[in-house]
Design a protein around this motif. Structure first.
Motif, mmCIF file in Angstrom:
data_model
loop_
_atom_site.group_PDB
_atom_site.id
_atom_site.type_symbol
_atom_site.label_atom_id
_atom_site.label_comp_id
_atom_site.label_asym_id
_atom_site.label_seq_id
_atom_site.Cartn_x
_atom_site.Cartn_y
_atom_site.Cartn_z
ATOM 1 N N SER A 30 -10.888 3.263 -5.688
ATOM 2 C CA SER A 30 -12.144 3.656 -6.322
ATOM 3 C C SER A 30 -13.227 2.623 -6.030
ATOM 4 C CB SER A 30 -11.969 3.795 -7.839
ATOM 5 O OG SER A 30 -13.187 4.196 -8.448
ATOM 6 N N ASN A 31 -14.468 3.092 -6.037
ATOM 7 C CA ASN A 31 -15.612 2.186 -5.901
ATOM 8 C C ASN A 31 -16.295 1.955 -7.247
ATOM 9 O OD1 ASN A 31 -16.742 4.750 -6.188
ATOM 10 N ND2 ASN A 31 -18.352 4.421 -4.656
ATOM 11 N N LYS A 32 -15.562 2.163 -8.336
ATOM 12 C CA LYS A 32 -16.169 2.057 -9.666
ATOM 13 C C LYS A 32 -16.358 0.624 -10.138
ATOM 14 C CE LYS A 32 -11.813 2.469 -12.301
ATOM 15 N NZ LYS A 32 -11.094 3.313 -13.288
ATOM 16 N N GLY A 33 -15.800 -0.347 -9.416
ATOM 17 C CA GLY A 33 -15.832 -1.723 -9.896
ATOM 18 C C GLY A 33 -17.112 -2.481 -9.637
ATOM 19 N N GLY A 34 -18.018 -1.924 -8.825
ATOM 20 C CA GLY A 34 -19.290 -2.584 -8.585
ATOM 21 C C GLY A 34 -19.253 -3.690 -7.555
ATOM 22 N N THR A 35 -18.196 -3.750 -6.734
ATOM 23 C CA THR A 35 -18.119 -4.785 -5.702
ATOM 24 C C THR A 35 -18.881 -4.400 -4.441
ATOM 25 O OG1 THR A 35 -16.082 -3.855 -4.768
ATOM 26 C CG2 THR A 35 -15.843 -5.494 -6.523
ATOM 27 N N GLY A 36 -19.324 -3.153 -4.372
ATOM 28 C CA GLY A 36 -19.967 -2.668 -3.161
ATOM 29 C C GLY A 36 -18.994 -2.044 -2.192
ATOM 30 N N GLY A 37 -17.705 -2.130 -2.508
ATOM 31 C CA GLY A 37 -16.676 -1.539 -1.663
ATOM 32 C C GLY A 37 -15.747 -0.667 -2.484
ATOM 33 N N PHE A 38 -14.615 -0.332 -1.886
ATOM 34 C CA PHE A 38 -13.578 0.439 -2.561
ATOM 35 C C PHE A 38 -12.386 -0.475 -2.808
ATOM 36 C CE2 PHE A 38 -16.202 3.757 -0.992
ATOM 37 C CZ PHE A 38 -15.964 4.874 -1.780
ATOM 38 N N ASP A 39 -11.995 -0.611 -4.063
ATOM 39 C CA ASP A 39 -10.884 -1.477 -4.432
ATOM 40 C C ASP A 39 -9.669 -0.650 -4.831
ATOM 41 O OD1 ASP A 39 -12.279 -4.014 -4.205
ATOM 42 O OD2 ASP A 39 -13.394 -3.411 -5.993
ATOM 43 N N LEU A 40 -8.513 -1.313 -4.862
ATOM 44 C CA LEU A 40 -7.316 -0.708 -5.422
ATOM 45 C C LEU A 40 -7.282 -0.979 -6.920
ATOM 46 C CD1 LEU A 40 -4.556 -1.679 -2.819
ATOM 47 C CD2 LEU A 40 -6.040 0.332 -2.837
ATOM 48 N N TRP A 41 -6.947 0.040 -7.681
ATOM 49 C CA TRP A 41 -6.795 -0.065 -9.131
ATOM 50 C C TRP A 41 -5.392 0.379 -9.507
ATOM 51 C CZ3 TRP A 41 -10.825 -1.023 -12.906
ATOM 52 C CH2 TRP A 41 -12.058 -1.365 -12.330
ATOM 53 N N VAL A 42 -4.866 -0.191 -10.577
ATOM 54 C CA VAL A 42 -3.556 0.203 -11.096
ATOM 55 C C VAL A 42 -3.736 0.654 -12.539
ATOM 56 C CG1 VAL A 42 -1.230 -0.550 -11.694
ATOM 57 C CG2 VAL A 42 -2.278 -1.337 -9.566
ATOM 58 N N ILE A 43 -3.250 1.854 -12.836
ATOM 59 C CA ILE A 43 -3.370 2.421 -14.175
ATOM 60 C C ILE A 43 -1.989 2.839 -14.671
ATOM 61 C CG2 ILE A 43 -3.830 4.761 -13.296
ATOM 62 C CD1 ILE A 43 -5.738 5.132 -15.702
ATOM 63 N N SER A 44 -1.729 2.611 -15.948
ATOM 64 C CA SER A 44 -0.460 3.044 -16.524
ATOM 65 C C SER A 44 -0.443 4.563 -16.635
ATOM 66 C CB SER A 44 -0.248 2.406 -17.897
ATOM 67 O OG SER A 44 -1.316 2.725 -18.773
ATOM 68 N N GLU A 74 -6.639 -1.511 -14.461
ATOM 69 C CA GLU A 74 -7.162 -2.791 -13.998
ATOM 70 C C GLU A 74 -7.303 -2.800 -12.477
ATOM 71 O OE1 GLU A 74 -8.113 -5.149 -15.970
ATOM 72 O OE2 GLU A 74 -7.302 -4.385 -17.869
ATOM 73 N N PRO A 75 -8.311 -3.530 -11.952
ATOM 74 C CA PRO A 75 -8.421 -3.663 -10.499
ATOM 75 C C PRO A 75 -7.312 -4.551 -9.947
ATOM 76 C CG PRO A 75 -10.055 -5.042 -11.585
ATOM 77 C CD PRO A 75 -9.397 -4.233 -12.661
ATOM 78 N N LEU A 76 -6.760 -4.150 -8.826
ATOM 79 C CA LEU A 76 -5.757 -4.959 -8.136
ATOM 80 C C LEU A 76 -6.404 -5.797 -7.044
ATOM 81 C CD1 LEU A 76 -2.816 -5.744 -7.530
ATOM 82 C CD2 LEU A 76 -2.657 -3.698 -6.101
ATOM 83 N N THR A 77 -7.353 -5.214 -6.320
ATOM 84 C CA THR A 77 -8.121 -5.958 -5.322
ATOM 85 C C THR A 77 -9.582 -5.951 -5.743
ATOM 86 O OG1 THR A 77 -8.503 -3.998 -3.932
ATOM 87 C CG2 THR A 77 -6.526 -5.309 -3.478
ATOM 88 N N VAL A 78 -10.272 -7.047 -5.465
ATOM 89 C CA VAL A 78 -11.700 -7.163 -5.772
ATOM 90 C C VAL A 78 -12.360 -7.731 -4.528
ATOM 91 C CG1 VAL A 78 -13.452 -8.156 -7.274
ATOM 92 C CG2 VAL A 78 -11.210 -7.555 -8.216
ATOM 93 N N ASP A 79 -12.950 -6.844 -3.718
ATOM 94 C CA ASP A 79 -13.480 -7.271 -2.430
ATOM 95 C C ASP A 79 -14.526 -6.255 -1.976
ATOM 96 O OD1 ASP A 79 -13.409 -7.445 0.722
ATOM 97 O OD2 ASP A 79 -12.417 -9.261 0.012
ATOM 98 N N PRO A 80 -15.636 -6.702 -1.374
ATOM 99 C CA PRO A 80 -16.649 -5.753 -0.894
ATOM 100 C C PRO A 80 -16.228 -5.095 0.418
ATOM 101 C CG PRO A 80 -17.341 -7.980 -0.396
ATOM 102 C CD PRO A 80 -16.072 -8.103 -1.204
ATOM 103 N N ALA A 81 -15.041 -4.546 0.431
ATOM 104 C CA ALA A 81 -14.488 -3.915 1.625
ATOM 105 C C ALA A 81 -13.943 -2.556 1.236
ATOM 106 C CB ALA A 81 -13.374 -4.784 2.216
#
Length: 218
Positions: free
Chosen positions: A107-121, A128-135
């Motif tokens: 998802s790109n919902k984290g505001g990093t400018g990219g798409f991050d991996l998120w993990v949800i129960s 929570e975000p798993l990766t935080v990177d503008p990629a």
């Protein structure tokens, strides 16, 4: 791992092609029967992922006005798992953990400018975000032991296959230009579509880099 499977559909027949690691492709056909709609919503529903125990389906839908993950029993009604309200946010690639208690998604919902991996129960209580990177981090694949996730990213300027631990540590690139990773059942290898020089096809990759990529099907 001595065989790889991929699918081709022809009308009401599913053609399963098993690519032998040591030889040519084998082929088997499985009758699909009549398709049965699991969702009749007029909004978009896509990217389905069946839970490891075969009882639930996760998918992406914009039926709430924005892209969200929904989960439904195969004989029941869908429940909204994420609760994004911004229509510009894109969510994709839900993948179940081996135990079926979490999903990883892009998802790109984290505001990093990219798409991050998120993990949800699976109950939606922890997201929570798993990766935080503008990629662009996408195409996640959970390892069979549930401890690592393989994913595709362009974080170093070019697409490649990367690994991360579940706490976000140990982010390591294992191959350039590799996509759609799939783990072997014992976690010792990854199969992926890989472009290597003038060749491309399905390659076997070593998660720890101990062995060079090996083409098994061009």
């Amino acid at each position: 791992m001595n065989r790889l499977g991929y699918c081709r559909a022809f009308r009401a027949m599913l053609c399963v092609v098993l690519a032998s690691v040591t030889g040519g492709p084998l082929q088997a056909a499985i009758s699909l029967g009549e398709p049965r709609p699991l969702s009749t919503a007029i909004e978009r529903s896509e990217k389905p992922a069946v839970s490891p125990d075969g009882t639930r389906l996760a998918f992406i839908s914009n039926r709430s006005g924005a892209d969200n993950i929904w989960v439904m029993p195969l004989d029941g009604e869908p429940t909204q798992l994420t609760h994004e309200t911004r229509p510009e946010v894109q969510t994709s690639n839900p993948r179940w953990s081996p135990a079926g208690d979490f999903l990883v998604y892009t998802s790109n919902k984290g505001g990093t400018g990219g798409f991050d991996l998120w993990v949800i129960s699976a109950d939606g209580q922890h997201d929570e975000p798993l990766t935080v990177d503008p990629a662009l981090d996408w195409m996640p694949a959970w390892s069979p032991d549930g401890k690592r996730i393989a994913f595709v990213s362009d974080r170093d300027g070019a697409d490649g296959l990367w690994l991360t631990n579940l706490d976000g540590s140990g982010v390591t690139k294992i191959a350039d230009l590799a996509y759609e990773p799939v783990w072997s059942p014992d976690g010792s290898q990854l199969a992926a579509y890989h472009i290597a020089g003038q060749a491309d096809g399905i390659f076997l990759l070593s998660p720890d880099g101990a062995a060079p990529p090996r083409c098994v099907l061009e």
